[in-house]
Structure formats: structure tokens, C-alpha cells
Scaffold this motif. Sequence first.
Motif, PDB file in Angstrom:
ATOM      1  N   PRO A  20      -0.252  11.891  53.685  1.00  0.00           N
ATOM      2  CA  PRO A  20      -1.332  12.811  53.324  1.00  0.00           C
ATOM      3  C   PRO A  20      -1.342  13.134  51.831  1.00  0.00           C
ATOM      4  O   PRO A  20      -2.398  13.415  51.263  1.00  0.00           O
ATOM      5  CB  PRO A  20      -1.030  14.078  54.139  1.00  0.00           C
ATOM      6  N   ALA A  21      -0.192  13.060  51.184  1.00  0.00           N
ATOM      7  CA  ALA A  21      -0.113  13.330  49.746  1.00  0.00           C
ATOM      8  C   ALA A  21      -0.902  12.301  48.932  1.00  0.00           C
ATOM      9  O   ALA A  21      -1.306  12.579  47.804  1.00  0.00           O
ATOM     10  CB  ALA A  21       1.344  13.343  49.298  1.00  0.00           C
ATOM     11  N   LYS A  22      -1.136  11.121  49.491  1.00  0.00           N
ATOM     12  CA  LYS A  22      -1.876  10.066  48.786  1.00  0.00           C
ATOM     13  C   LYS A  22      -3.391  10.206  48.929  1.00  0.00           C
ATOM     14  O   LYS A  22      -4.146   9.529  48.237  1.00  0.00           O
ATOM     15  CB  LYS A  22      -1.464   8.687  49.304  1.00  0.00           C
ATOM     16  N   VAL A  23      -3.821  11.063  49.853  1.00  0.00           N
ATOM     17  CA  VAL A  23      -5.258  11.186  50.114  1.00  0.00           C
ATOM     18  C   VAL A  23      -5.848  12.298  49.264  1.00  0.00           C
ATOM     19  O   VAL A  23      -5.500  13.461  49.398  1.00  0.00           O
ATOM     20  CB  VAL A  23      -5.535  11.444  51.611  1.00  0.00           C
ATOM     21  N   ASN A  24      -6.737  11.905  48.363  1.00  0.00           N
ATOM     22  CA  ASN A  24      -7.488  12.829  47.526  1.00  0.00           C
ATOM     23  C   ASN A  24      -8.808  12.149  47.182  1.00  0.00           C
ATOM     24  O   ASN A  24      -9.063  11.032  47.620  1.00  0.00           O
ATOM     25  CB  ASN A  24      -6.682  13.205  46.271  1.00  0.00           C
ATOM     26  N   GLU A  25      -9.639  12.820  46.407  1.00  0.00           N
ATOM     27  CA  GLU A  25     -10.963  12.268  46.081  1.00  0.00           C
ATOM     28  C   GLU A  25     -10.892  10.910  45.406  1.00  0.00           C
ATOM     29  O   GLU A  25     -11.796  10.102  45.529  1.00  0.00           O
ATOM     30  CB  GLU A  25     -11.741  13.243  45.201  1.00  0.00           C
ATOM     31  N   GLY A  26      -9.811  10.643  44.694  1.00  0.00           N
ATOM     32  CA  GLY A  26      -9.691   9.390  43.955  1.00  0.00           C
ATOM     33  C   GLY A  26      -9.095   8.237  44.740  1.00  0.00           C
ATOM     34  O   GLY A  26      -8.983   7.128  44.204  1.00  0.00           O
ATOM     35  N   LEU A  27      -8.738   8.468  46.001  1.00  0.00           N
ATOM     36  CA  LEU A  27      -8.140   7.391  46.807  1.00  0.00           C
ATOM     37  C   LEU A  27      -9.112   6.218  46.914  1.00  0.00           C
ATOM     38  O   LEU A  27     -10.237   6.375  47.386  1.00  0.00           O
ATOM     39  CB  LEU A  27      -7.790   7.893  48.214  1.00  0.00           C
ATOM     40  N   VAL A  28      -8.684   5.046  46.452  1.00  0.00           N
ATOM     41  CA  VAL A  28      -9.521   3.843  46.509  1.00  0.00           C
ATOM     42  C   VAL A  28      -9.364   3.217  47.893  1.00  0.00           C
ATOM     43  O   VAL A  28      -8.270   2.822  48.287  1.00  0.00           O
ATOM     44  CB  VAL A  28      -9.125   2.845  45.397  1.00  0.00           C
ATOM     45  N   LEU A  29     -10.462   3.157  48.627  1.00  0.00           N
ATOM     46  CA  LEU A  29     -10.415   2.725  50.027  1.00  0.00           C
ATOM     47  C   LEU A  29      -9.947   1.284  50.189  1.00  0.00           C
ATOM     48  O   LEU A  29      -9.218   0.976  51.127  1.00  0.00           O
ATOM     49  CB  LEU A  29     -11.780   2.937  50.682  1.00  0.00           C
ATOM     50  N   LYS A  30     -10.324   0.401  49.275  1.00  0.00           N
ATOM     51  CA  LYS A  30      -9.938  -1.012  49.402  1.00  0.00           C
ATOM     52  C   LYS A  30      -8.422  -1.200  49.275  1.00  0.00           C
ATOM     53  O   LYS A  30      -7.902  -2.240  49.654  1.00  0.00           O
ATOM     54  CB  LYS A  30     -10.698  -1.902  48.420  1.00  0.00           C
ATOM     55  N   ASP A  31      -7.726  -0.175  48.754  1.00  0.00           N
ATOM     56  CA  ASP A  31      -6.268  -0.243  48.634  1.00  0.00           C
ATOM     57  C   ASP A  31      -5.564   0.254  49.900  1.00  0.00           C
ATOM     58  O   ASP A  31      -4.341   0.379  49.923  1.00  0.00           O
ATOM     59  CB  ASP A  31      -5.792   0.595  47.438  1.00  0.00           C
TER      60      ASP A  31
END
Length: 82
Positions: A20-31
Motif C-alpha cells: 500500500p505504501a507504493k500506491v499514490n497518485e503517481g503510481l504508473v499502472l504499466k509498472d
Amino acid sequence: MMMEDKAFYEKFAEMLEISPAKVNEGLVLKDTSWDSLAVMATIAMIDDIYNVTVPGKKLSQCQTAGDILALVQMETSKKADI
């Protein structure tokens, strides 16, 4: 951040099997493991959390988690106009 957004990020992280710490507005979905099944699951999750249905085609065009929340806001405002 709205309480619903926090719930969305937590469930989204669980669905993508990432921290959950990796999920924010800038999370690139293709990654992530973002694919057609994730799109379908996200539509259901958005409906559950925000009580709005987002079009799958628009959702699949999102590049980041922030794009998804922007789409949710757009669809929520459309619903409020009805």
C-alpha cells in the motif's frame, strides 16, 4: 485526500499485490500487474467505494492511479448533474 480515496488505494494495492505504501497518485499502472482483469476488478471496486460506474474503455486508458481518481471525480460530477 478523501477517506474513500484511502480505501481505494488500500484495496487497489491488495488487488495489484503490491505494498500500500507504493500506491499514490503517481503510481504508473504499466509498472504493475495492470491488465484487463485488473480493469474489471477496479470498475467493481470503484462502484463499491464511490457508488459510481466508470467506463471500462476510459479506465483502461488511465496511465496512473491519479488518472483513475480523476476519472472517478469526473464520473461522480456527471452523476451529480443528473
